[in-house]
Design a protein around this motif. Structure first.
Motif, mmCIF file in Angstrom:
data_model
loop_
_atom_site.group_PDB
_atom_site.id
_atom_site.type_symbol
_atom_site.label_atom_id
_atom_site.label_comp_id
_atom_site.label_asym_id
_atom_site.label_seq_id
_atom_site.Cartn_x
_atom_site.Cartn_y
_atom_site.Cartn_z
ATOM 1 N N ILE A 57 -12.170 -1.618 -9.735
ATOM 2 C CA ILE A 57 -12.761 -0.537 -10.516
ATOM 3 C C ILE A 57 -14.274 -0.690 -10.596
ATOM 4 N N ALA A 58 -14.754 -1.927 -10.683
ATOM 5 C CA ALA A 58 -16.198 -2.157 -10.722
ATOM 6 C C ALA A 58 -16.877 -1.593 -9.477
ATOM 7 N N THR A 59 -16.196 -1.675 -8.335
ATOM 8 C CA THR A 59 -16.648 -1.054 -7.095
ATOM 9 C C THR A 59 -15.481 -0.260 -6.535
ATOM 10 N N ARG A 60 -15.725 0.965 -6.171
ATOM 11 C CA ARG A 60 -14.630 1.786 -5.651
ATOM 12 C C ARG A 60 -14.428 1.525 -4.175
ATOM 13 N N TYR A 61 -13.188 1.184 -3.818
ATOM 14 C CA TYR A 61 -12.816 0.984 -2.419
ATOM 15 C C TYR A 61 -11.819 2.036 -1.935
ATOM 16 N N GLU A 62 -11.124 2.706 -2.854
ATOM 17 C CA GLU A 62 -10.083 3.663 -2.482
ATOM 18 C C GLU A 62 -10.696 4.942 -1.924
ATOM 19 N N LYS A 63 -10.129 5.456 -0.842
ATOM 20 C CA LYS A 63 -10.636 6.672 -0.226
ATOM 21 C C LYS A 63 -10.271 7.913 -1.033
ATOM 22 N N LEU A 64 -9.061 7.935 -1.592
ATOM 23 C CA LEU A 64 -8.584 9.117 -2.300
ATOM 24 C C LEU A 64 -8.855 8.995 -3.791
ATOM 25 N N ALA A 65 -9.243 10.113 -4.409
ATOM 26 C CA ALA A 65 -9.522 10.112 -5.844
ATOM 27 C C ALA A 65 -8.275 9.736 -6.636
ATOM 28 N N ARG A 66 -7.100 10.236 -6.222
ATOM 29 C CA ARG A 66 -5.888 9.959 -6.995
ATOM 30 C C ARG A 66 -5.521 8.474 -6.950
ATOM 31 N N ASN A 67 -5.815 7.796 -5.845
ATOM 32 C CA ASN A 67 -5.521 6.366 -5.778
ATOM 33 C C ASN A 67 -6.481 5.567 -6.651
ATOM 34 N N PHE A 68 -7.743 5.999 -6.706
ATOM 35 C CA PHE A 68 -8.690 5.326 -7.597
ATOM 36 C C PHE A 68 -8.312 5.572 -9.049
ATOM 37 N N GLU A 69 -7.886 6.793 -9.366
ATOM 38 C CA GLU A 69 -7.419 7.091 -10.718
ATOM 39 C C GLU A 69 -6.210 6.224 -11.075
ATOM 40 N N SER A 70 -5.333 6.015 -10.115
ATOM 41 C CA SER A 70 -4.147 5.181 -10.373
ATOM 42 C C SER A 70 -4.539 3.744 -10.673
ATOM 43 N N TYR B 152 0.831 -1.219 0.000
ATOM 44 C CA TYR B 152 0.000 0.000 0.000
ATOM 45 C C TYR B 152 0.856 1.255 0.000
ATOM 46 N N ASN B 153 1.887 1.291 0.839
ATOM 47 C CA ASN B 153 2.715 2.500 0.937
ATOM 48 C C ASN B 153 3.401 2.815 -0.389
ATOM 49 N N ARG B 154 3.879 1.788 -1.077
ATOM 50 C CA ARG B 154 4.536 2.037 -2.356
ATOM 51 C C ARG B 154 3.520 2.465 -3.416
ATOM 52 N N PHE B 155 2.376 1.810 -3.428
ATOM 53 C CA PHE B 155 1.331 2.207 -4.392
ATOM 54 C C PHE B 155 0.906 3.644 -4.137
ATOM 55 N N ASN B 156 0.702 3.996 -2.881
ATOM 56 C CA ASN B 156 0.259 5.338 -2.529
ATOM 57 C C ASN B 156 1.325 6.374 -2.892
ATOM 58 N N ARG B 157 2.596 6.050 -2.655
ATOM 59 C CA ARG B 157 3.662 6.985 -2.983
ATOM 60 C C ARG B 157 3.797 7.171 -4.489
ATOM 61 N N TRP B 158 3.737 6.066 -5.238
ATOM 62 C CA TRP B 158 3.821 6.155 -6.695
ATOM 63 C C TRP B 158 2.613 6.924 -7.250
ATOM 64 N N SER B 159 1.458 6.729 -6.626
ATOM 65 C CA SER B 159 0.253 7.454 -7.057
ATOM 66 C C SER B 159 0.405 8.945 -6.820
ATOM 67 N N GLU B 160 0.935 9.314 -5.662
ATOM 68 C CA GLU B 160 1.127 10.726 -5.330
ATOM 69 C C GLU B 160 2.117 11.391 -6.283
ATOM 70 N N ASN B 161 3.110 10.624 -6.733
ATOM 71 C CA ASN B 161 4.122 11.161 -7.647
ATOM 72 C C ASN B 161 3.676 11.151 -9.111
ATOM 73 N N GLY B 162 2.518 10.570 -9.396
ATOM 74 C CA GLY B 162 2.006 10.537 -10.763
ATOM 75 C C GLY B 162 2.674 9.518 -11.659
ATOM 76 N N PHE C 230 -8.095 16.339 1.010
ATOM 77 C CA PHE C 230 -7.795 15.437 -0.096
ATOM 78 C C PHE C 230 -9.018 15.316 -1.002
ATOM 79 N N ASP C 231 -8.779 15.301 -2.296
ATOM 80 C CA ASP C 231 -9.871 15.160 -3.256
ATOM 81 C C ASP C 231 -10.426 13.746 -3.186
ATOM 82 N N ARG C 232 -11.744 13.634 -3.028
ATOM 83 C CA ARG C 232 -12.379 12.318 -2.903
ATOM 84 C C ARG C 232 -13.183 11.938 -4.140
ATOM 85 N N ALA C 233 -13.770 12.912 -4.846
ATOM 86 C CA ALA C 233 -14.554 12.660 -6.061
ATOM 87 C C ALA C 233 -15.652 11.629 -5.810
ATOM 88 N N ILE C 234 -16.354 11.804 -4.708
ATOM 89 C CA ILE C 234 -17.509 10.962 -4.375
ATOM 90 C C ILE C 234 -18.724 11.870 -4.254
#
Length: 233
Positions: free
Chosen positions: A191-204, A28-38, A76-80
């Motif tokens: 993707i079929a169901t959104r579980y991610e809290k942050l919009a950027r993580n769901f976008e990733s 999770y930490n690596r995915f979240n960091r890579w997501s934050e860095n784009g 944080f942007d949630r887009a919900i």
């Protein structure tokens, strides 16, 4: 990467990642960091060289948000958003002539499709035909498409009084390509169901699914993982 792809495919909580793959915290930490860095977005666009923008399709689809998607920290942007179907997120997607994703925007479920169409047109940049359904029936959208040298193929509503000389019924029937892409994206349960809290993580997660769809034709599962891993290093 195995753990992140496992999460993408199954939609299981991060804590349920099998221990034989890696610690869930590390994944999770690596995915979240890579997501934050784009990084996921940059990696997706590195595969964007072979595209066919003769036809550009745009459409949107609702994604139901799981209760675990709530509770992101303020700021944080949630887009919900709240729509008729409850708490939802909407994916606004544009595809090329082969039905492959070009780019997308994520908003709350209450945002109408036509509100995001100008942004999608800007993201694509240029093309020959812009094909969309009646939800995009707007003179502003048509003018935006023409400014980008695209001919709009958008049907008029039943109560419309103005003619629609640009409409091509054959090209409009090809709009199923973007709907097929939504069906392929939703084969990934994250993707079929959104579980991610942050919009950027769901976008990733969406970018990662688009990467797999782009390259799966030519690469096997092991090659996808090895190339992703080497690129991230």
């Amino acid at each position: 990467m195995e753990a992140i792809l496992w999460k993408l495919r199954t939609g299981a909580p991060w804590r349920d990642i099998p221990e034989e793959l890696i610690s869930w915290k590390t994944a999770y930490n690596r995915f979240n960091r890579w997501s934050e860095n784009g990084l996921w977005q940059n990696f997706f666009f590195s595969f964007w060289s072979e595209i066919d923008t003769e036809w550009v399709f745009i459409d949107a689809s609702y994604i139901r948000c799981h209760q675990h998607a709530s509770g992101a920290r303020l700021g944080f942007d949630r887009a919900i958003g709240q729509s008729h179907g409850g708490r939802t997120t909407k994916i606004h997607l544009c595809c090329d002539a082969d039905g492959y994703p070009l780019d997308f925007k994520v908003t709350g479920g209450e945002v109408h499709d036509s509100q995001v169409a100008p942004e999608l047109i800007e993201l694509v940049g240029t093309g020959e035909y812009l094909i969309a359904d009646k939800g995009y029936d707007s003179d502003a959208i048509r003018d935006k498409a023409r400014k980008h040298k695209m001919k709009p193929i958008i049907p008029k509503r039943k109560n419309a009084k103005q003619p629609n000389p640009d409409f091509d019924s054959y090209l409009y029937k090809l709009r199923h390509l973007v709907e097929n892409m939504f069906a392929r994206l939703k084969q990934f349960r994250s993707i079929a169901t959104r579980y991610e809290k942050l919009a950027r993580n769901f976008e990733s997660m969406i970018y990662l699914a688009c990467i797999i769809i782009h390259v799966k034709v030519n690469w096997g599962h092991s090659l996808i993982i090895s190339n992703l891993t080497s690129w991230l290093k």
